[in-house]
Each structure stands twice: as C-alpha cells, then as structure tokens.
Design a protein around this motif. Sequence first.
Motif, PDB file in Angstrom:
ATOM      1  N   ALA A   1       0.832  -1.201   0.000  1.00  0.00           N
ATOM      2  CA  ALA A   1       0.000   0.000   0.000  1.00  0.00           C
ATOM      3  C   ALA A   1       0.860   1.242   0.000  1.00  0.00           C
ATOM      4  O   ALA A   1       0.585   2.207  -0.731  1.00  0.00           O
TER       5      ALA A   1
ATOM      6  N   MET B   1       2.202   1.792  -3.368  1.00  0.00           N
ATOM      7  CA  MET B   1       1.168   2.261  -4.294  1.00  0.00           C
ATOM      8  C   MET B   1       0.870   3.734  -4.103  1.00  0.00           C
ATOM      9  O   MET B   1       0.723   4.482  -5.070  1.00  0.00           O
TER      10      MET B   1
ATOM     11  N   VAL C   1       1.993   1.322  -9.605  1.00  0.00           N
ATOM     12  CA  VAL C   1       0.700   1.321  -8.915  1.00  0.00           C
ATOM     13  C   VAL C   1      -0.149   0.136  -9.367  1.00  0.00           C
ATOM     14  O   VAL C   1      -0.766  -0.566  -8.558  1.00  0.00           O
ATOM     15  N   LEU C   2      -0.173  -0.115 -10.665  1.00  0.00           N
ATOM     16  CA  LEU C   2      -1.022  -1.191 -11.172  1.00  0.00           C
ATOM     17  C   LEU C   2      -0.522  -2.549 -10.719  1.00  0.00           C
ATOM     18  O   LEU C   2      -1.313  -3.429 -10.360  1.00  0.00           O
TER      19      LEU C   2
ATOM     20  N   ALA D   1      -1.575  -2.949  -7.264  1.00  0.00           N
ATOM     21  CA  ALA D   1      -2.994  -3.302  -7.198  1.00  0.00           C
ATOM     22  C   ALA D   1      -3.172  -4.789  -7.460  1.00  0.00           C
ATOM     23  O   ALA D   1      -3.956  -5.465  -6.777  1.00  0.00           O
TER      24      ALA D   1
ATOM     25  N   GLN E   1      -2.413  -6.613  -4.406  1.00  0.00           N
ATOM     26  CA  GLN E   1      -3.512  -6.517  -3.443  1.00  0.00           C
ATOM     27  C   GLN E   1      -4.656  -7.463  -3.819  1.00  0.00           C
ATOM     28  O   GLN E   1      -5.308  -8.027  -2.949  1.00  0.00           O
ATOM     29  N   TYR E   2      -4.900  -7.621  -5.115  1.00  0.00           N
ATOM     30  CA  TYR E   2      -5.971  -8.530  -5.536  1.00  0.00           C
ATOM     31  C   TYR E   2      -5.655  -9.943  -5.078  1.00  0.00           C
ATOM     32  O   TYR E   2      -6.539 -10.687  -4.661  1.00  0.00           O
TER      33      TYR E   2
ATOM     34  N   LEU F   1      -3.948 -10.711  -2.465  1.00  0.00           N
ATOM     35  CA  LEU F   1      -4.255 -10.729  -1.030  1.00  0.00           C
ATOM     36  C   LEU F   1      -5.752 -10.879  -0.787  1.00  0.00           C
ATOM     37  O   LEU F   1      -6.176 -11.450   0.214  1.00  0.00           O
TER      38      LEU F   1
ATOM     39  N   GLN G   1      -5.378  -8.308 -14.483  1.00  0.00           N
ATOM     40  CA  GLN G   1      -4.853  -6.962 -14.266  1.00  0.00           C
ATOM     41  C   GLN G   1      -3.447  -6.845 -14.856  1.00  0.00           C
ATOM     42  O   GLN G   1      -3.135  -5.913 -15.583  1.00  0.00           O
TER      43      GLN G   1
END
Lengths: 99, 838, 170
Positions: free
Chosen positions: C18, C21, C44-45, C48, C51-52, C54, C64
């Motif tokens: 995070a 990002m 950033v992507l 992300a 994070q997906y 996670l 993505q």
Amino acid sequence: MLLNEFLMLGAVLFCIGVYGVIVRKNAVLVLMSIELILNSVNINLLAFSLRNNSVDGHTFALYVIAVAAAEVGVGLAMVLLMYRNRRSVGLDELSEMKG
Amino acid sequence: MFSAVTEATEVILKSGWFLEHAYIIPLIPAIAFALIIFFGKKMPMKGSEFGILSMFGALAMSAGAAYQWIQRVNGAPEEAYIKPVIKTWTWWQNNGFSFGIGQHIDGLSITILCVVAFISSLVQIYSTEYLHGDRRYTHFFASLTLFSAGMLNMVVAENMIQLILGWEIMGLCSFMLIGHWWEEGANSRAALKAFFTTRTGDIGLLVGTSVLFFSANDWTQKNLGVSGFSIRGLSAWALSGHPGHAAITVGAVALFIACIGKSGQFPLHTWLPDAMAGPTPVSSLLHSSTMVVAGVFLVARLYPVFFKGMNIMGTSLNFIVLIGGITIVIAAALAFVQTDIKKVLAYSTVSQLGYMMMGLGAGAWLPAVFHIFTHAFFKACLFLGAGSISHSASHHSFDMKKDMGGLRKFMPITFATWILSTLALCGVFPFSGFFSKDEIIDNVGHNGYTFFMIIGLSGAFLTAAYMTRATYLTFFGEPRGAAAGEHHEEEHGHDTPAAHDDHGHDDHAHDSHDAHAHDSHDDHGSHGPRESGRIITIPLIILATLAIGSGFLNAAPFGEKWENFKKWVEPRAEVVSITGIPAPTGGAGEARIAEGTTDTTVPAPDAAVSSDSVVPVDGEVVSEEPVADGEEPMPMYDEKSAEVVGAEGEAMHESPCGTETPEHGVCYAPQLHHAPFKWSKAAMSMIIVFAGMLLSWLLCVQLYDRKNKKLVGLTKRNKLLGAGYLFLENKYFLDTLYEKIIVRSIAHPIARAAYWFNQNVLDGIVNGAGICTKTVAGWVYRNVDQKLVDGAVNGAGTTAENAGGALQPVQSGKVNQYGALLFGAAAIGALVLVIINF
Amino acid sequence: MLASDVLVAQNVGFAIIAAIMVVGALRVVTTKNVVHAALWLVVVLAGAAAQYVLLAAEFVAITQVMVYIGAVMVLFLFGTMLTRARIGAEQDLNNKNWFIGLPIAVLLLATMLMALNDGFKAEKLPVDAPVVTTQQVSDQIFGAYLLPFWALSFVLLAAAIGAIVLARRD
C-alpha cells in the motif's frame, strides 16, 4: 486484515486520481489519473466481494478492466487526433465547447 | 379439486405448422431488411424485390396461419375457450431473471397479421412505380420492410418487452419514412414532430409496463408460471380480482397515454396530419392503415387490463371513451377546412381511430377490431388513390382547390375505386364500413353510453359531409390548375420545389422530389391528367374490392351465420380452470403451476427453450389430467371450459369474467355483450349519412361551382368573424371608442349571432349548418391546434433557453474545470450525506 | 483485537504494498516527465494486482497484469511517443488549478475516510476464505451476468472501431 485497510487504500488512490484529473494539463496524464480512479474502484469491489463471500465483485472488476481498456483505446485515439490537428496535447487549449 | 378431475372433458384443439411457427412471419421481413441494406443497391431492382418477396412470404404464412386458426376454432365446441398458440424462448436473462420472446397467436393477432402483410405487399408493389427513380429508392424499401418486421413482431408479441421492441421499431421507421425527402425543411420538421410527439406518449408505455410488471409478477409467477410481462399473464391477472385498484388504474392510464400518442388521439393528434409530408405510399401504409392502429391494437390486446383499469362498463364515462369521442368530432371538423387532399384523409383517419377507441372504451371490442380490419382496406385505397391523382394528374400537387377538379373523366379507375372506398368509409349499407362502424355505434349505445352513441352518429354525419366535399373538389366541377394542364405556367411554379410555398400550405410538402430523377415525368406532365399505370391501378382495384367485400366477414344484419369474424376472433370469456388458483375450500394454494405439454415426442424447437416455457404441439391435448399422475412434479396445466352459468336466451350466456372474481380458475377475456342488430337503427344512421352527403353536395355546388355570391362572400366574412378582433377593427374603424367599450364586451357576440342568424334565415338552414361547421373547424384548427398545442411546445423551449443562459458561464470549455466541478459536487454531496447520517 | 486473529505476514505485506502504491500514485500526478509518470503508473497497477492476490482474487490479478501492464501501458507509451512528448522533464504539464484540485481531493478524502471509519470500524475480512476459482468467475460471467457481458462486448467493438476511425489518417 481489516476491511477498512483496503477501503482506505482505495479512497486514497481515488483522491489522488481526482487531483490528477483536475491539475494535469497533458491529456495523456489525465487518462493515467483516470486509470488510478478505476483501480481504486476495483480494490473496493474485490474487498467487498471477499467480505460478502460472493463472486459478483470479481465479475464486475473484470468488466471494469475491460471498460478501462476500451476507454484508453478511444481516449488515446482522441489525443492522437488532437495532436495531429493542433500539434499539442494541452487540454487548456481546447475550449471550443465554451458556451 | 379431485372432484373436478372426474368430470374431465377433453377439448382437442387443432393446430398446424403455420400456427406453430407464426413467429417466423416477422423474421421474414427482418431478414429481407438486412439483405436490402447489404445487397440492395447491387440487385437489378435495387432491393425492392427482396421487400416484395418477403411481404409475399409473410402474407402466405399469415394466410396459412389464418386458415389453421379457423380450423382450430371450428373444431372446438361452441362455448370452449380457444387457447392461443403461445411459445416462449428465453431472449435474455440477467441474474436469475429471464425475459422471453415468442409468439402469442390468437384471432386478434391473426387478423392484424393478415392486414399488415396484405397492405404492405400492395403498398410495396405500388411504390416500385411511385418512387421509380428516387435517389434513395433502396433505403426507402429497406425502411418499409423494417417497418413491416416491427409491426408484425409487435402483433405476434408474447410479452410486453417484445411488444415494445416492435413498437419502437415502428416509431423509428415512421421517422425515417416521413423524412424520406429530408432535403426539404418541412419534411424533416414533420418527421421530428411525429417522432417527438409519439415519444411523449411512449413514456407512458414504459411506465405502464413497469407498473403492471411489478404489480402482477408475483401473481403470474405463482399461478401461471409466466412473468409479469406476459400478455396472457397480465390478462388473467387483471380479471382475477387480485390487482389493487390503484396499480391497475395507473398502469392502464399510462399505457393508454402511449396509445394516444401512437394512434393520434385528441391531445397528441397533431403529428398525424403533418406526417403526410412523407411519400404517399408511406401515408397509406403507416399513417392510415397499420402503424396508427398500433395503439388501438394495444388496447385490444391487453383489453382485460383496460377493462378493469378504466372500469369499462362499470360507469357511464371513462377515459378511453372520452378521448375517443372527442377525437371523432375534433378531427372530423378539422377535415372541413383542409385544402390538401391528404390532410383531409389524415384527419379522417384520426377520426376513425377515434371510433375504434370509443368502441373499445365502451365495451364494443369486436366491432372495434373489425373496424381496424375494414378501415385498413378502404383507407389505404383512398390514400393510394390520392397518390395516383398526384402522380398522374395534378403534377405532384395535393391541393384540391388549386390543382384538381373534374378528374373523373380522366381517371375512371381511380375515380371508381375512390367512390367505392368513400362509400365504405361513410358506412353506406352494403360496403364494409357499414358493418364495422355501425356496429360500434350500435354497441356503444347498447352498453349504456348513449351520449357517445350520439357523438358517433354526428361523426358519421361529418364523415359523409367532408368526404363528399373532398370528392366533389377532386373529381367534379371544372378542372383547375394542374388538372387543367396549367402546370407549366410560371405563376403556378410547380416545377421547382421551392415554389411550392406559393400554394399556401405552410408546413406541408409535396411529393415533388421524385420529379427530379423521373425521366418520363415531363412527357406526361405536358399532356395533362391521365390515368395512372397498371402497377398503381391494380392495387387500387384490389383494395376497392376488399372495401366492398370485407364487411361480409361479419355481416351482423344477415344473422348469426354471417358473424364469422366474431366466432373466429373474439376471445371467449370462459373460466379456465387452473390448479394453482386456490379453491374456496382451501388447499392447493402453494401448487406452482406452469404450462406443460402432454406430448413429449415433439423435439424442443431450440436449445434455448427454457424449461418452463410453453411448447404447444401438434394436435395439442388440452385436457384435465389427474394431479396425482405419477410423472414427478411435472407441471400441470388444466384447462376446461367451465360450466355455463345462467344461460340467457339462446346465444347469450353469462360468465363471471370481468364482473367478479372467477372461482377455480382464470379468465382471459371479459364477458361482453353484443347489441342485437336492428334494421331501424341501421336505417337511422343511413339517413344521417345520406343527409350529410346531400347537404355537403349542395353546399359544394353552391360554393365551388356556381360561385354563389352570397355564399362565397359569407364564408369570407365569417372567417374574419371567427378571427375576431382584427375583423372588429376593420369594420368599426371609425367609432373606435364605441367599439372599445361596447362591441368588445357585448355587441360583438350579439351582432355576430344576429348577423349569422340573419344569413341563415335568408339562405336556409342547409347552408348555415355547413358554414357553422366550417367556422368551428377553422377556429379549432387555428386556436387549439396551432396555438394551444404549439404554444405549450414553444413555452417549454423558452424555459429551457433561459435556464441555459443562466448556466452559461460554467461552460468554460476546459475539461479540467469540468472535472473539478464534477468531483467537487460529488465531494460536497457526499459530505452532506455523511453529515446527515451521523 | 486479538493477536491470533491477525495474520502478521499478510498485514505487513499489505502495508508495504500500500505504501508503495500511494507513493507511486502521488508520483504519477506530480512528476514532470510523461514517461516517468507512465512507469510510476506501472508500479501502482502492479501493486494493485498484488492486493488482488491478497484479496483472494487470483484471476482478476492475472487479468490486471496482462491487460493493464501488458496492453494498456504499452498503449500509453505509444501514445506518449506518437504525440512527441519530450523524453526529459517538462515544465508545463500542470495547469494553474492546483488550488482547486487540492481542496477538492482533500475534502473528498476526508469525507470518505470519515464515512469508512464510521461504517466499517474494525470489521475483519475472513482469514480462511476459499479462493475464488476461475470457474466460479466464468460461471457468473456467462450465466447470471451474461447481459452485461454482451453489452461490454458491444462497447469494446464500438471502441475498437471508433479508435480506428479517429486515429486513421485520411
């Protein structure tokens, strides 16, 4: 993990994207800021999907990705056209829509 | 419930390939449309062959379906409910909810299918000659074919969503066809006006469909296993006694607003006469015989909903009958002041649609539907006749006063067909209009709407009068203008489209565009009027024959045996037992019923057939089956004709449908009564019609032929009187003071009345009646039509403009600022919501 | 909050990603170099996508990576190149609207954080939730949500045609 962690990350990314949309002059950079916003939405969708134990969020995250791809394609084509017509991608110079 | 099983009666309804596959009918023109669009220009006949062939195909299929439907009805017992042939496939689904597409074929659909396919075929043939050499010839046929596909789809529609699809396709095609010659501003304005006016009504269609769906869906799912969009489900729901009063009333009123728009009823009728700017075949097909009856069709189709929602037969006045009645008179009066032959016919159409609506509103379902049927033939004939005149005689003008007259000698076939259709329209005895229009008037009176029966009779009088006037101006008297071969003179200016405004119709354009590309045009133009070619006259002759003959399908005067249309088309108001409906003794309330079939040998027509869809089969057995019949939870559908309750007389019997909640079942149609035919009533309306014709004839001879000084001058003065204030200024120009104090308040109305009375006494009641009508009509046209309705439209525009001016500074044209506004507003809105919720 | 309820590794992983990002996103909207902005956007992507994972959404994470980082970013770089942006730093990438943009962004952020804090104060995500399989996702897309999928297909088709028509030199 807390649900809020993800939601707040999404909120932060969203606001950064909003800031970018407002202050950037270069059209390509504005499109990039919009990508930030769309990604923050995806994080929210997936977080809630995990919380509710459903698959709907995944489905719509995929749809959002597809729409984003379409949007970038058209957006960049428009930027290209703009550049071709006026040798600049500055959004400040585009004000034909002034009422 | 089980006791009912023992007395099971088997009703075997015949079916057949055409009936089972009626959904193909709209597909034929739809495919033809695609072919015309993609390959039309390369074909030898520029795509028209696809259109004509597809219409012949649709016509053949419709005829086959009609034949098999008649077999089905004839094979059934006298009082049995004839189950429509219904099929459903899943069209699309979302999140567990699916929408169907399919067919709902009953007598009504069959009737309209045949009419649409037949008239479309003739009009397409006619158009090959009429639009010969037009620059958008292929596109014209594409739109015409797509229109037919839309209309046929609406007619076979199984549910409201499918119906809306067809309805909207028709709206779009109407727009494209009215604006076919869009180079002229008037045409594109008319197209836009038609589109927006009907669109205003279409809001009602969406609202009404939604309201009905949300009110009915639970009931229909539980008891019939169909969604709340299904026409069959809605009909049964409306008559089941379950719907709340508010829901069904709101739904019916909203749907009726859509019908007002589409069928040109009173407040929204203004688009229809303007729509005559389109090519004449379009006026003939869309704006007289098929598309404009879509609204009437919708009312007839969902009749139980309107029956209950509007409380038809329950009160002496309801919304539908009121609108219909107003439309009859208003439109008929307006037809008197038109000089354009197509506008006369347009107002006549509006008026006839008013008859149909009034009939439906007063419980005269069958005569109204029959009037759709007969009206289509004679009105299409009249329009094509008008087209024939303009095509061959009056040099593409439609002005009766300037460019016509005396044409009966030059165009014998057009004249003969015109006269026959006019007689049919007026409702003269052996012609078809008599059997439908008179029945409407009769039944309206019989059902207790006496006032509207009088309106209907006066409408018949007016119809006879204005049609006589139009006929006189067109075919009798001395040839004038183009009809007399004057079209090359400069002051007439017929040869340039720009000069058409000289004729004084402000917003009406002529079929002048094809003149450019029409090579043979100048040849026949210089020879004066002549008869049209065979491609034009043959459709006229066929239609005129039907204008005479189609009435005999339901010739009530000749007795029961002649009422075939009634037998074949009218849905029978029988209680159909369904196990899902809880019997009063309790029990089977939770039984979920879906329609199934007892025959499993027929393969599912498509993989997409949903499990609970209706798959009718050949030799369908509609029977009462024991509920306990092994077969797992195979959904049961029990259908048997109920006991005939309270037989009255020989043919009349009462069923509870429409009056009370049916026990042990559902109804699909309300019980209606038919007025017994009486020759005395028919004679009375005949006298009224002939009186109208005679009066109008005498007046026309005086006005247009003899140029009677008194009469001609009187008209002029009366028009000025009607205009009011301007007239006063001219007349009492010397004593202004006197005029301002007295005349404006008192003397003018009195003086006008005295003057008017005086003239009447002198010249006789004959002339007075005619002129009075004319004055009223002129006033209505100028004030209601042009000022009130247009004023409302302009007012809305002005408001929008002012609001736009106030918001102008925001429109900086800078994208970033727009973004800032958007997100700023979102932020503030979110903040407000958060604060409120804390 | 009991320690046993918290998976330390996941939380630490989330925090690191995070943070990266947020830094990356801030650089995207502030850098003076268009190409750098694009590269920060990649960061950033990718974050992300992590994070997906996670969030137990593997298929979305892979999509993505493939769609965004594989296709969209290449498109962005092409766009930058074709519009002849300078490879080095540029001065006039921003307009003079920061005094509007900053308050709006801060206001929006404050509102959202306030609402989130109020709404989902300490709600935990299930730790042992089953991973959503691709099959489940495809069942949803081609079953319950088929209609949006169709609509989306049309949108993509229209976008493809539109982009070609717009960018074609004629």
